[in-house]
Motif scaffolding. Structure first.
Motif, PDB file in Angstrom:
ATOM      1  N   ASN A 172      67.368  57.617   7.059  1.00  7.64           N
ATOM      2  CA  ASN A 172      68.108  56.660   6.235  1.00  7.64           C
ATOM      3  C   ASN A 172      67.096  55.716   5.603  1.00  7.64           C
ATOM      4  N   TYR A 175      67.675  51.965   5.292  1.00  7.20           N
ATOM      5  CA  TYR A 175      67.910  51.182   6.497  1.00  7.20           C
ATOM      6  C   TYR A 175      66.727  50.272   6.823  1.00  7.20           C
ATOM      7  N   ASN A 206      76.388  58.069   7.312  1.00  8.33           N
ATOM      8  CA  ASN A 206      76.005  58.738   6.059  1.00  8.33           C
ATOM      9  C   ASN A 206      75.964  60.261   6.173  1.00  8.33           C
TER      10      ASN A 206
END
Length: 228
Positions: A172, A175, A206
């Motif tokens: 991610n 993030y 996600n």
């Protein structure tokens, strides 16, 4: 090469028109047509033709190449949507950004499967921590597993927790480290009863599932897979 053929066409065509006009004027004046005009006009026409042919050929080859080789932006990777090189770079980037000492990946070698075109890789951080990944036929990573050995009563301590947070950051890119800690909290790793030998917690972010489980008193696993 394109510029050369363009120059040949322009210069040849201009010279061809010039000599063609001279030939017409000479004929209108009733003069005998000089043989040099005929030769020069023919030569200029040939040069212009060569330039035009080259321009058309290069243009055709360029268009065909664009058709045969689609832009990288149109290539959709499956699984975790990243290749092993992209994974390694993102992983090491997170390690450097957040100064996660004790973790870094130097090289990921893929062991291919001759039957299905898929493969796998393994990276050993130390005697108690190793990373295993499954690679699809399109060379993208399908899933990642982090295997740890040691006392499961303290699964969230030391390098294991750091490695889990790094993998969350790697998959991610938007993030922050706080976001990674939120994922770890959702899994249940920070709960007081995490030391139970049958612990199995998971969360989905996600489109990816993050799961931590303890198999026995000495082995635990953190997995990242495509959520079903």
């Amino acid at each position: 090469m394109q510029y050369l053929f363009t120059a040949l066409f322009i210069l040849g065509f201009i010279a061809f028109l010039r000599f063609l006009v001279l030939m017409i004027l000479s004929i209108r004046k009733g003069n005998r047509l000089p043989i040099k005009y005929i030769i020069l006009t023919t030569a200029c026409f040939a040069i212009a033709s060569i330039g035009l042919y080259g321009m058309l050929t290069l243009s055709s080859n360029s268009n065909q190449s664009e058709i045969d080789q689609p832009p990288s932006s149109q290539i959709e990777l499956s699984g975790l949507h990243m290749t092993t090189d992209e994974f390694k770079n993102k992983f090491n980037g997170a390690v450097g950004k957040y100064r996660l000492n004790g973790l870094s990946i130097t090289r990921l070698d893929i062991q291919d499967s001759s039957e299905q075109g898929s493969g796998a890789f393994e990276y050993i951080f130390n005697d108690e921590l190793r990373l295993v990944g499954v690679v699809n036929a399109d060379r993208s990573i399908q899933e990642i597993s982090l295997y740890a050995t040691g006392d499961p009563r303290q699964p969230t301590g030391g390098i294991l927790l750091t490695a889990i947070a790094t993998l969350i950051l790697t998959t991610n890119s938007e993030y922050t480290y706080n976001d990674a800690q939120d994922v770890i909290q959702d899994i249940g790793l920070l709960d007081r009863d995490v030391n139970q030998s049958d612990f199995d917690g998971a969360t989905v972010r996600n489109g990816l599932e993050y799961r931590f489980s303890i198999q026995d008193h000495d082995h635990s696993t953190f997995e990242i897979t495509v959520a079903k």
